[in-house]
Design an enzyme around this catalytic site. Structure first.
Site, short mmCIF file in Angstrom:
data_model
loop_
_atom_site.label_atom_id
_atom_site.label_comp_id
_atom_site.label_asym_id
_atom_site.label_seq_id
_atom_site.Cartn_x
_atom_site.Cartn_y
_atom_site.Cartn_z
CG PHE A 191 -1.78 1.08 1.54
CD1 PHE A 191 -3.06 1.09 1.00
CD2 PHE A 191 -1.42 2.11 2.39
CE1 PHE A 191 -3.95 2.11 1.29
CE2 PHE A 191 -2.31 3.14 2.69
CZ PHE A 191 -3.58 3.13 2.14
CB THR A 194 3.65 7.36 3.71
OG1 THR A 194 2.54 6.91 4.50
CG2 THR A 194 4.46 8.35 4.50
CD GLU A 439 -3.16 -0.01 9.38
OE1 GLU A 439 -4.05 0.01 10.23
OE2 GLU A 439 -3.19 -0.73 8.37
CD GLN A 538 -4.20 20.11 17.25
OE1 GLN A 538 -3.18 19.61 17.71
NE2 GLN A 538 -4.39 20.27 15.96
S1 MYA Z 1 -0.15 3.52 5.76
C1 MYA Z 1 -0.19 5.23 5.97
C2 MYA Z 1 -1.14 5.61 6.99
N1 MYA Z 1 -1.43 7.01 6.87
C3 MYA Z 1 -2.46 7.50 7.46
O1 MYA Z 1 -3.20 6.81 8.13
C4 MYA Z 1 -2.69 8.94 7.23
C5 MYA Z 1 -3.39 9.60 8.38
N2 MYA Z 1 -4.19 10.69 7.90
C6 MYA Z 1 -5.52 10.58 7.82
O2 MYA Z 1 -6.12 9.62 8.19
C7 MYA Z 1 -6.27 11.75 7.18
O3 MYA Z 1 -5.39 12.49 6.36
C8 MYA Z 1 -6.96 12.66 8.20
C9 MYA Z 1 -7.92 13.49 7.39
C10 MYA Z 1 -7.83 11.90 9.19
C11 MYA Z 1 -5.91 13.46 8.95
N3 MYA Z 1 -12.79 7.68 6.84
O4 MYA Z 1 -10.72 17.36 5.10
P1 MYA Z 1 -10.62 16.02 5.74
C12 MYA Z 1 -13.17 12.10 4.41
C13 MYA Z 1 -13.64 8.04 5.86
O5 MYA Z 1 -10.87 15.93 7.19
P2 MYA Z 1 -7.83 15.79 6.03
C14 MYA Z 1 0.70 2.89 7.06
O6 MYA Z 1 0.99 3.51 8.01
C15 MYA Z 1 -13.95 13.25 4.99
O7 MYA Z 1 -15.21 12.85 5.45
N4 MYA Z 1 -13.63 9.26 5.32
O8 MYA Z 1 -9.22 15.35 5.46
C16 MYA Z 1 1.03 1.45 6.83
C17 MYA Z 1 -14.03 14.19 3.82
O9 MYA Z 1 -15.06 13.74 2.97
P3 MYA Z 1 -16.05 14.76 2.24
C18 MYA Z 1 -12.72 10.12 5.79
O10 MYA Z 1 -7.88 17.14 6.66
C19 MYA Z 1 1.61 0.77 8.00
C20 MYA Z 1 -12.68 13.97 3.11
O11 MYA Z 1 -12.25 12.68 3.52
C21 MYA Z 1 -11.79 9.79 6.81
O12 MYA Z 1 -6.86 15.60 4.94
C22 MYA Z 1 1.71 -0.70 7.75
C23 MYA Z 1 -11.65 15.00 3.51
O13 MYA Z 1 -11.60 15.05 4.93
C24 MYA Z 1 -11.86 8.51 7.32
N5 MYA Z 1 -11.03 8.05 8.26
O14 MYA Z 1 -7.51 14.78 7.22
C25 MYA Z 1 0.85 -1.43 8.67
N6 MYA Z 1 -11.00 10.86 7.06
O15 MYA Z 1 -15.18 15.57 1.33
C26 MYA Z 1 0.68 -2.84 8.31
C27 MYA Z 1 -11.42 11.82 6.23
O16 MYA Z 1 -17.04 13.90 1.52
C28 MYA Z 1 -0.71 -3.24 8.60
N7 MYA Z 1 -12.45 11.38 5.46
O17 MYA Z 1 -16.67 15.59 3.32
C29 MYA Z 1 -0.81 -4.40 9.45
C30 MYA Z 1 -2.15 -4.55 10.00
C31 MYA Z 1 -2.38 -5.86 10.62
C32 MYA Z 1 -1.71 -5.98 11.91
C33 MYA Z 1 -1.18 -7.34 12.09
C34 MYA Z 1 -0.05 -7.36 13.16
C35 MYA Z 1 0.14 -8.60 13.72
#
Ligand code: MYA
Length: 630
Positions: A191, A194, A439, A538
């Site tokens: 995926f 970033t 994540e 915040q």
């Molecule tokens: S992968 C990289 C991970 N990166 C992130 O998670 C990035 C974090 N940032 C964000 O989540 C967003 O940018 C934030 C939004 C939350 C800051 N669900 O103006 P906005 C919609 C649905 O608020 P922003 C990694 O790490 C929102 O309603 N929709 O956006 C891999 C709006 O829609 P509309 C959402 O200010 C690691 C639009 O988007 C959500 O930019 C490997 C714009 O919103 C949401 N959550 O900030 C791991 N958020 O326009 C391996 C926003 O219709 C995995 N929206 O009103 C392993 C797993 C298994 C584990 C097993 C272990 C044993």
């Protein structure tokens, strides 16, 4: 911070969220002002989310009470059949010490994982996978988490995010083409979101894909960092800016699009494996795209929809982290308990000392609450819920912090032995550290939870505002709201969970109910006090998120324990202790968080934090002098 911040600030006329999905935050500060005429107002889309609703001080119990459990007998049997070989893989084949030392997983071990079907747990059987649902996947994640988090990241990055987009948004052709490959042909997936200048602010990515003049391809250029499986993957879900046309206005602007990119498309290279603190055996690398030619058929989820695709892939996988880490915690608790019941100091086994008992009990509380959350969310998802995003974000934050705490306490109980490599806990602690960062960092997810919850509550206040303008047609709603507030003032009424839990948990349920009542009132008062400017607060948003996490955890443990009692399981008495103790402590923390929002004894510290932080940044380090002044 969030784009929604700037959006709200730009839209000075925006008083209260226009609809539940808009990013326009609520403010009831100007409840009596007329909304701008140009806005089309939609009714608030009702949410089944327990969390979104308690931001309004309301209990929406459908996803929490009774504890959801959707596995059929057949699904339980299939799961039992898979648990055994997966457990044997970890006891007989995988060596977490060797993986950590070599920062690699050898081919024999990877082959065994492929043979088990561990890379395609949720892919439908007809496309080569195990066909598991979320709950079955979660149970297997627990075993992985208990044994080797590095291996967990390798298989998790592959399926929980690497090709999850194809499962969720792929066309039939895309599914048929790619899912068998990533399930059975030893083709790794990754995926790629970033970038060097875009971490938490996912929408700011700079990679760009331009449509070819003949309209048949996109040409992708850009670079991605910290991509799990980035050095191994031949299939990647890649996010890039593209020119998209607004279907309503015809206006062209940049929007993110998701693509399925094969390494074989050309121009895809990667950097060397990153040297990391933990999860060392998992491959993490930079990935570069230079004039990579992507056929238009490989657009995933539609041009311009990539941000939502990315967010929903992440939302969909987060409970898996909670499930995995509940397994990790169980393994840490096992090591700590074995040690505490054998180690003799000052003439007694150390398990007999209160200091150790408190540690073990608290560790068990965190494990119980995490596990209760993970399987509540997975069951809701399996039951078809679409309103689990806040709960999933909470489970990730809570699980990653709980697991860190539990592992750290396990090391403390084992003392010097815990610090030694051979015990295996130091590796787990190192592995765990990243879970609070990736994540969606916990800081960002806390803001996401708080702002989304406030937005939902604000949207309802907006409805109230509309009702106030036409009281004759809205008598029912107004009467309900007025009575709710009057009863609250008189200290009666409010949330009642007594009918939802086993009678033996009535006191604990009351603590949860009171916390919800206070929380709802606090959110409303914040909307009135700050209006749209709440997004700038915040310090306060963090307190709200912390209470939301505690309240959701209370709901989960009360519900799970009630189910255990109802089923007459052997562990019922033990679980009652866990649920009661959790609610006592969690409700106390909610009370404290509420004070941190309202009480000047606490709030005066926030400007102090701001100034201290500014001083440190301008000094580029510690801003105080040395006591020796030398
Ligand atoms: S992968 C990289 C991970 N990166 C992130 O998670 C990035 C974090 N940032 C964000 O989540 C967003 O940018 C934030 C939004 C939350 C800051 N669900 O103006 P906005 C919609 C649905 O608020 P922003 C990694 O790490 C929102 O309603 N929709 O956006 C891999 C709006 O829609 P509309 C959402 O200010 C690691 C639009 O988007 C959500 O930019 C490997 C714009 O919103 C949401 N959550 O900030 C791991 N958020 O326009 C391996 C926003 O219709 C995995 N929206 O009103 C392993 C797993 C298994 C584990 C097993 C272990 C044993």
């Amino acid at each position: 911070m969030f784009r929604l911040t700037s959006q709200i600030l730009r839209n000075q006329n925006c008083l209260i969220a226009i609809n539940a999905n808009s990013r326009c935050l609520a403010s009831s500060a100007k409840l009596n002002e007329a909304p701008p005429k140009a806005k089309v107002e939609k009714a608030v889309a009702p949410s089944q989310s327990f969390v979104a609703n308690f931001f309004r001080g309301k209990v929406e119990s459908s996803q929490v009470f009774p504890y959801p459990y959707n596995l059929t007998e057949e699904e339980s049997e299939t799961l039992s059949m898979v648990i055994d070989p997966v457990s044997r893989f970890f006891s007989d084949i995988n060596d977490p010490f060797k993986n950590d030392d070599s920062a690699d997983i050898d081919q024999k071990t990877l082959d065994a994982l492929w043979e088990l079907g561990a890379f395609a747990i949720q892919v439908p059987t007809e496309l080569g996978g195990m066909g598991a649902n979320n709950t079955q996947y979660g149970r297997l994640c627990q075993i992985v988490g208990a044994n080797d988090l590095g291996v967990g990241i390798c298989i998790g990055a592959h399926q929980s995010i690497g090709f999850k987009g194809i499962l969720l948004y792929g066309t039939d052709e895309q599914k048929k083409k790619y899912l068998p490959k990533v399930s059975t042909e030893k083709v790794y997936a990754a995926f790629a979101l970033t970038e060097p200048s875009s971490g938490s602010d996912a929408a700011s990515i700079r990679s760009r894909a331009v449509l070819s003049p003949d309209g048949k391809h996109y040409i992708l250029n850009g670079s991605k960092i910290w991509i799990s499986n980035g050095g191994w993957a031949n299939v990647m879900t890649v996010f890039a800016q593209t020119e998209a046309t607004d279907p309503k206005t015809g206006e062209k602007k940049d929007k993110i699009t998701a693509f399925i990119v094969e390494r074989g498309f050309g121009g895809v290279t990667n950097g060397p494996p990153e040297k990391k603190m933990g999860i060392k055996c998992s491959n993490t690398a930079e990935v570069y795209f230079e004039d990579t030619k992507i056929p238009i058929e490989n657009v995933l989820g539609g041009v311009g929809n990539g941000f939502k695709v990315a967010m929903n892939i992440l939302n969909n996988g987060r409970f898996g982290m909670a499930a995995s880490l509940s397994g990790t915690m169980a393994a840490c608790i096992q090591k700590a308990a074995e040690h505490a019941s054998q180690r003799v100091q000052f003439g007694k086994k150390i398990e007999e000392y209160g200091a150790i008992q408190e540690k073990l009990a608290r560790m068990a509380l965190h494990q119980y609450a995490t596990e209760s959350m993970a399987f509540m969310i997975s069951s809701n998802m399996d039951g078809g819920s679409k309103d689990y995003h806040l709960e999933a974000a909470i489970s990730k934050v809570f699980a990653s912090e709980s697991a860190w705490y539990v592992c750290d306490e396990a090391i403390q109980i084992l003392g010097g032995m815990g610090y030694m490599k051979n015990t295996g806990l130091e590796r787990v602690l190192r592995d765990l550290r990243i879970f609070r960062i990736f994540e969606g960092s916990n800081d960002i997810l806390r803001l996401f939870v708080a702002l989304s919850g406030i937005q939902y509550a604000g949207a309802h206040l907006k409805e109230l505002q509309k009702a106030l303008k036409n009281p004759a047609n809205n008598l029912g709603l107004l009467f309900k709201e007025v009575s709710k507030r009057a009863y609250r003032k008189a200290g009666i009424g409010g949330v009642d969970l007594s009918g939802q839990v086993d009678p033996s948990l009535a006191d604990a349920a009351k603590l949860c109910a009171q916390s919800i009542d206070i929380f709802g009132q606090t959110v409303e008062s914040l909307l009135v006090k700050y209006g749209k400017n709440i997004i700038e607060q915040q310090f306060i948003l963090k307190c709200l998120a912390d209470s939301a996490i505690d309240i959701y955890a209370m709901g989960c443990v009360l519900s799970r324990c009630s189910r255990t009692i109802k089923l007459g399981l052997d562990s019922a008495e033990h679980e009652k202790l866990l649920a009661k103790a959790w609610c006592t402590e969690a409700a106390e923390r909610c009370t404290l968080n509420n004070k941190k929002i309202h009480d000047a004894r606490y709030t005066t510290i926030y400007p102090q934090y701001t100034q201290i932080s500014k001083n440190i940044c301008s000094a580029q380090g510690v801003a105080n002098s040395n006591p020796l002044n030398i």
